[in-house]
Design a protein around this motif. Structure first.
Motif, PDB file in Angstrom:
ATOM      1  N   GLU A   5       0.822  -1.218   0.000  1.00 59.09           N
ATOM      2  CA  GLU A   5       0.000   0.000   0.000  1.00 59.09           C
ATOM      3  C   GLU A   5       0.852   1.264   0.000  1.00 59.09           C
ATOM      4  O   GLU A   5       0.551   2.225  -0.715  1.00 59.09           O
ATOM      5  CB  GLU A   5      -0.916  -0.012   1.233  1.00 59.09           C
ATOM      6  N   THR A   6       1.921   1.271   0.784  1.00 58.18           N
ATOM      7  CA  THR A   6       2.807   2.448   0.834  1.00 58.18           C
ATOM      8  C   THR A   6       3.424   2.715  -0.536  1.00 58.18           C
ATOM      9  O   THR A   6       3.488   3.861  -0.990  1.00 58.18           O
ATOM     10  CB  THR A   6       3.926   2.223   1.871  1.00 58.18           C
ATOM     11  N   GLU A   7       3.879   1.662  -1.192  1.00 52.48           N
ATOM     12  CA  GLU A   7       4.490   1.810  -2.518  1.00 52.48           C
ATOM     13  C   GLU A   7       3.470   2.288  -3.546  1.00 52.48           C
ATOM     14  O   GLU A   7       3.775   3.136  -4.391  1.00 52.48           O
ATOM     15  CB  GLU A   7       5.100   0.473  -2.942  1.00 52.48           C
ATOM     16  N   ILE A   8       2.262   1.760  -3.466  1.00 52.58           N
ATOM     17  CA  ILE A   8       1.215   2.186  -4.403  1.00 52.58           C
ATOM     18  C   ILE A   8       0.876   3.664  -4.197  1.00 52.58           C
ATOM     19  O   ILE A   8       0.697   4.416  -5.166  1.00 52.58           O
ATOM     20  CB  ILE A   8      -0.036   1.305  -4.237  1.00 52.58           C
ATOM     21  N   ASN A   9       0.808   4.092  -2.944  1.00 50.39           N
ATOM     22  CA  ASN A   9       0.535   5.508  -2.658  1.00 50.39           C
ATOM     23  C   ASN A   9       1.622   6.403  -3.240  1.00 50.39           C
ATOM     24  O   ASN A   9       1.336   7.463  -3.816  1.00 50.39           O
ATOM     25  CB  ASN A   9       0.424   5.742  -1.152  1.00 50.39           C
ATOM     26  N   SER A  10       2.880   5.977  -3.096  1.00 47.86           N
ATOM     27  CA  SER A  10       3.998   6.742  -3.653  1.00 47.86           C
ATOM     28  C   SER A  10       3.925   6.782  -5.181  1.00 47.86           C
ATOM     29  O   SER A  10       4.150   7.827  -5.805  1.00 47.86           O
ATOM     30  CB  SER A  10       5.319   6.121  -3.201  1.00 47.86           C
ATOM     31  N   LEU A  11       3.602   5.646  -5.788  1.00 51.87           N
ATOM     32  CA  LEU A  11       3.493   5.582  -7.253  1.00 51.87           C
ATOM     33  C   LEU A  11       2.390   6.513  -7.756  1.00 51.87           C
ATOM     34  O   LEU A  11       2.567   7.220  -8.757  1.00 51.87           O
ATOM     35  CB  LEU A  11       3.191   4.144  -7.680  1.00 51.87           C
ATOM     36  N   LYS A  12       1.267   6.515  -7.076  1.00 54.87           N
ATOM     37  CA  LYS A  12       0.147   7.364  -7.503  1.00 54.87           C
ATOM     38  C   LYS A  12       0.480   8.843  -7.356  1.00 54.87           C
ATOM     39  O   LYS A  12       0.076   9.669  -8.181  1.00 54.87           O
ATOM     40  CB  LYS A  12      -1.111   7.011  -6.708  1.00 54.87           C
ATOM     41  N   LEU A  13       1.227   9.184  -6.297  1.00 56.71           N
ATOM     42  CA  LEU A  13       1.653  10.572  -6.101  1.00 56.71           C
ATOM     43  C   LEU A  13       2.534  11.028  -7.253  1.00 56.71           C
ATOM     44  O   LEU A  13       2.324  12.099  -7.843  1.00 56.71           O
ATOM     45  CB  LEU A  13       2.397  10.682  -4.774  1.00 56.71           C
ATOM     46  N   ASN A  14       3.511  10.204  -7.604  1.00 58.24           N
ATOM     47  CA  ASN A  14       4.417  10.554  -8.702  1.00 58.24           C
ATOM     48  C   ASN A  14       3.733  10.469 -10.066  1.00 58.24           C
ATOM     49  O   ASN A  14       4.081  11.198 -10.986  1.00 58.24           O
ATOM     50  CB  ASN A  14       5.645   9.652  -8.665  1.00 58.24           C
ATOM     51  N   LEU A  15       2.759   9.559 -10.170  1.00 57.60           N
ATOM     52  CA  LEU A  15       1.991   9.467 -11.415  1.00 57.60           C
ATOM     53  C   LEU A  15       1.178  10.738 -11.626  1.00 57.60           C
ATOM     54  O   LEU A  15       1.091  11.251 -12.752  1.00 57.60           O
ATOM     55  CB  LEU A  15       1.074   8.244 -11.366  1.00 57.60           C
ATOM     56  N   ALA A  16       0.587  11.264 -10.555  1.00 52.17           N
ATOM     57  CA  ALA A  16      -0.166  12.518 -10.657  1.00 52.17           C
ATOM     58  C   ALA A  16       0.745  13.648 -11.135  1.00 52.17           C
ATOM     59  O   ALA A  16       0.356  14.478 -11.977  1.00 52.17           O
ATOM     60  CB  ALA A  16      -0.786  12.868  -9.303  1.00 52.17           C
ATOM     61  N   ASP A  17       1.986  13.681 -10.620  1.00 54.92           N
ATOM     62  CA  ASP A  17       2.953  14.695 -11.043  1.00 54.92           C
ATOM     63  C   ASP A  17       3.267  14.552 -12.534  1.00 54.92           C
ATOM     64  O   ASP A  17       3.311  15.542 -13.276  1.00 54.92           O
ATOM     65  CB  ASP A  17       4.228  14.534 -10.219  1.00 54.92           C
ATOM     66  N   ALA A  18       3.473  13.310 -13.003  1.00 60.09           N
ATOM     67  CA  ALA A  18       3.742  13.075 -14.432  1.00 60.09           C
ATOM     68  C   ALA A  18       2.542  13.466 -15.278  1.00 60.09           C
ATOM     69  O   ALA A  18       2.695  14.011 -16.388  1.00 60.09           O
ATOM     70  CB  ALA A  18       4.095  11.603 -14.653  1.00 60.09           C
ATOM     71  N   TYR A  19       1.332  13.199 -14.789  1.00 63.29           N
ATOM     72  CA  TYR A  19       0.115  13.578 -15.520  1.00 63.29           C
ATOM     73  C   TYR A  19       0.039  15.096 -15.713  1.00 63.29           C
ATOM     74  O   TYR A  19      -0.374  15.584 -16.769  1.00 63.29           O
ATOM     75  CB  TYR A  19      -1.125  13.095 -14.768  1.00 63.29           C
ATOM     76  N   ILE A  20       0.423  15.845 -14.688  1.00 63.84           N
ATOM     77  CA  ILE A  20       0.422  17.308 -14.817  1.00 63.84           C
ATOM     78  C   ILE A  20       1.387  17.739 -15.913  1.00 63.84           C
ATOM     79  O   ILE A  20       1.085  18.614 -16.732  1.00 63.84           O
ATOM     80  CB  ILE A  20       0.778  17.969 -13.478  1.00 63.84           C
ATOM     81  N   GLU A  21       2.548  17.089 -15.959  1.00 65.65           N
ATOM     82  CA  GLU A  21       3.562  17.446 -16.959  1.00 65.65           C
ATOM     83  C   GLU A  21       3.066  17.194 -18.388  1.00 65.65           C
ATOM     84  O   GLU A  21       3.457  17.903 -19.315  1.00 65.65           O
ATOM     85  CB  GLU A  21       4.847  16.634 -16.721  1.00 65.65           C
ATOM     86  N   ILE A  22       2.200  16.186 -18.559  1.00 70.84           N
ATOM     87  CA  ILE A  22       1.710  15.886 -19.917  1.00 70.84           C
ATOM     88  C   ILE A  22       0.269  16.390 -20.109  1.00 70.84           C
ATOM     89  O   ILE A  22      -0.414  15.978 -21.038  1.00 70.84           O
ATOM     90  CB  ILE A  22       1.796  14.370 -20.210  1.00 70.84           C
ATOM     91  N   ASN A  23      -0.160  17.271 -19.201  1.00 73.55           N
ATOM     92  CA  ASN A  23      -1.465  17.941 -19.308  1.00 73.55           C
ATOM     93  C   ASN A  23      -2.674  17.003 -19.224  1.00 73.55           C
ATOM     94  O   ASN A  23      -3.732  17.297 -19.782  1.00 73.55           O
ATOM     95  CB  ASN A  23      -1.549  18.763 -20.605  1.00 73.55           C
ATOM     96  N   LYS A  24      -2.526  15.903 -18.515  1.00 72.58           N
ATOM     97  CA  LYS A  24      -3.692  15.073 -18.194  1.00 72.58           C
ATOM     98  C   LYS A  24      -4.213  15.519 -16.836  1.00 72.58           C
ATOM     99  O   LYS A  24      -4.076  14.834 -15.816  1.00 72.58           O
ATOM    100  CB  LYS A  24      -3.311  13.594 -18.185  1.00 72.58           C
ATOM    101  N   MET A  25      -4.817  16.695 -16.856  1.00 66.69           N
ATOM    102  CA  MET A  25      -5.127  17.381 -15.607  1.00 66.69           C
ATOM    103  C   MET A  25      -6.237  16.700 -14.810  1.00 66.69           C
ATOM    104  O   MET A  25      -6.194  16.637 -13.586  1.00 66.69           O
ATOM    105  CB  MET A  25      -5.489  18.841 -15.893  1.00 66.69           C
ATOM    106  N   ASP A  26      -7.237  16.188 -15.502  1.00 64.41           N
ATOM    107  CA  ASP A  26      -8.335  15.507 -14.792  1.00 64.41           C
ATOM    108  C   ASP A  26      -7.830  14.265 -14.067  1.00 64.41           C
ATOM    109  O   ASP A  26      -8.213  14.008 -12.916  1.00 64.41           O
ATOM    110  CB  ASP A  26      -9.455  15.135 -15.759  1.00 64.41           C
TER     111      ASP A  26
END
Length: 566
Positions: A174-195
């Motif tokens: 669960e801790t690793e998944i939470n970290s992955l989702k946090l960084n995935l959200a950051d990558a989404y912002i960089e590629i303009n997948k804002m929703d």
């Protein structure tokens, strides 16, 4: 930006005073839940852990002690602990070694901004993880390399890897998944997948509130600030980021990465509002921190170019020159790192991965090709079987039609009944007029009784009483005032069949005749016709019809219609 995930330690004072009396598991839990920056407590726990392990001569736990101790040390000392780890595990049979050592070194170099050495160790870690078939370590290597791809601007590739391990790898905790989702959200912002980014950030905020994980909450709040900054909602960004600043700069509760990026986003947000003085204050704080920690990241170029332009506009050439010099030094480091990662990542990671992918695809295609030929062979055999069955069916259908046509022709010519009435005074002889049957009959049933039963059967047939439902051998014997044994023997001897066949044949012969001659009767539905003929259900009727005539009822009815219309 790469976010780190840690958890706040929750232990009582009694346990802290006697750490060596606690289990390894308890010490590990406290250590890994400690906040970043709480180095004194972390070192104390790690030292107690290693001391306990050495006193018990527990090699596995000694190794874990070295791992724990290396986290809060500077680079040279941390590397010494990892060297000790390598020494004590050199003969380890566990499938985690030696890959674990290289992955930890990679993370250590990454935290100290030596991205070249980080990449080199990640590649080695991946190599050994694959050799041992350790899928978790393979995942960690891929994820770490994905962060390096993010560093050089390959955000799409980063998002692809993080998304896979966040949602499709059931071996991540669960801790690793939470970290992955946090960084995935950051990558989404960089590629303009804002929703998509916003949904993940909200999930992180709600999850951290529910679990009372304060550190994770502020990490997500900081990322929400970046989301608002990217969306040009500058004031919303500032409101959340000021909360993060207060948290991350209080009691060493934040890593340098969190501290730097909080100030960076605040400075950019104020710049978006054209509040240049406030923006410059935050950017100057960042430069001061860079001088102390030597922590360098790509967005520093934006910081220094903004400061250079600001002091140029204000005519302050001395500060302008200072920040030009700072920019050149930082840019040189970034350029060296960028060029190395940009060159080596494709050569040492992407190309081997593509080659492996190509090999996997080739093997898969070979398997598919083999499967294709198997399926094709099965289809061909099935097709041949179908053709064979089809022609057999057509041949059978032709025979069925011929039988049906002959039956209809016979009905039209004779209006046949099942048994002829004998001429006056003529005796009725059995169908099977063999010596044995005569002897058997003469011994069991007298001729007078046989003739009486046969006359009763003539009445039974002529009045169509066989159509009544529920007729049994016993009920018919009672009706004609004889016993079941005599009746059965007479039917077997004179009719040449048992009672059940006798009854079925009468009914089917009746059906053959009436269906051919009575249009109204054959217009009824089959279940009704079956009931009229004394059958309990449609299936019993159709099976009896096929057995008696040699053709299905459906074909017989169809041929009646065909012959009637001609």
């Amino acid at each position: 930006m790469i976010w780190n995930v840690f958890f706040q330690a929750q232990t009582n004072n009694t346990e802290k005073n006697n750490p060596e009396k606690r289990t390894y598991k308890e010490l590990e839990d406290e250590f890994y839940k400690a906040l970043p920056g709480d180095t004194n407590n972390s070192k104390s726990i790690a030292s107690s852990y290693l001391k306990k392990a050495k006193s018990e001569n527990n090699t596995t736990q000694i190794a874990e002690g070295y791992v724990m101790l290396h986290f809060d040390e500077d680079l040279p000392n941390a590397l010494k602990y990892l060297d000790s780890l390598q020494h004590i595990t050199q003969n380890s049979k566990e499938n985690t070694y030696p890959a674990r050592i290289y992955l930890l070194r990679g993370n250590l170099y990454f935290r100290n901004d030596n991205l070249q050495s980080a990449l080199n160790n990640y590649i080695l870690g991946l190599k050994y993880a694959k050799e041992k078939g350790n899928k978790r370590q393979i995942a960690m290597a891929h994820i770490s390399i994905a962060y390096l791809n993010n560093y050089i601007g390959k955000h799409e590739e980063t998002a692809k890897v993080l998304r896979h391990y966040a949602y499709d790898a059931d071996y991540m905790n669960e801790t690793e998944i939470n970290s992955l989702k946090l960084n995935l959200a950051d990558a989404y912002i960089e590629i303009n997948k804002m929703d998509s980014a916003y949904a993940l950030i909200q999930e992180g905020l709600q999850g951290s509130k529910k679990s009372k994980d304060v550190y994770r909450y502020y990490q997500n709040l900081g990322l929400l600030g970046y989301y608002h900054l990217h969306s040009k909602n500058y004031q919303k960004a500032i409101d959340g980021l000021l909360e993060c600043e207060k948290y991350f700069f209080t009691n060493n509760s934040g890593s340098k990465r969190n501290q730097h990026y909080t100030l960076l986003y605040l400075g950019k947000s104020y710049a978006g509002l054209q509040e240049k003085e406030k923006s410059v204050d935050f950017f100057r704080k960042i430069d001061s921190m860079v001088l102390k920690t030597n922590y360098i990241y790509p967005e520093l170029r934006d910081v220094y170019t903004y400061l250079i332009d600001y002091y140029k506009e204000n005519g302050d050439k001395e500060k302008q020159l200072y920040y030009v010099d700072r920019f050149l030094k930082v840019d040189q480091v970034l350029d060296t790192q960028f060029r190395y990662i940009s060159r080596e990542l494709p050569r040492r990671y992407d190309t081997p991965e593509l080659q492996q992918e190509k090999e996997d695809i080739t093997n898969e295609l070979t398997k598919r090709k083999s499967l294709f030929y198997i399926v094709l062979s099965l289809l061909l055999i099935s097709h041949l079987l179908f053709i064979n069955v089809y022609f057999k069916y057509k041949k059978s259908e032709k025979n069925y039609k011929k039988i049906a046509q002959d039956l209809i022709q016979s009905v039209n010519e004779k209006r046949v009944v099942k048994n002829k009435e004998p001429e006056a005074g003529q005796e009725i002889h059995p169908v099977e007029n063999t010596e044995n049957s005569e002897d058997k009959t003469s011994r069991t049933v007298s001729e007078d009784i046989a003739q009486t039963i046969l006359k009763e059967l003539e009445i039974f047939e002529s009045k169509d009483q066989f159509l009544n439902k529920g007729i049994t051998l016993g009920s018919l014997a009672k009706k004609i005032k004889t016993n079941s044994k005599y009746l059965s023997e007479i039917i077997n001897t004179y009719k040449g069949k048992n009672f059940a066949t006798y009854l079925n044949d009468l009914r089917i012969d009746y059906a053959i005749s009436r269906l051919a001659t009575d249009r109204k009767f054959r217009s009824y539905k089959i279940p009704f016709i079956a009931e009229e003929l004394g059958y309990n259900n449609e299936q019993a009727f159709t099976l009896a019809f096929k057995k008696r005539t040699g053709t299905p009822l459906s074909i017989y009815l169809k041929e009646i219609e065909n012959m009637s219309s001609n």
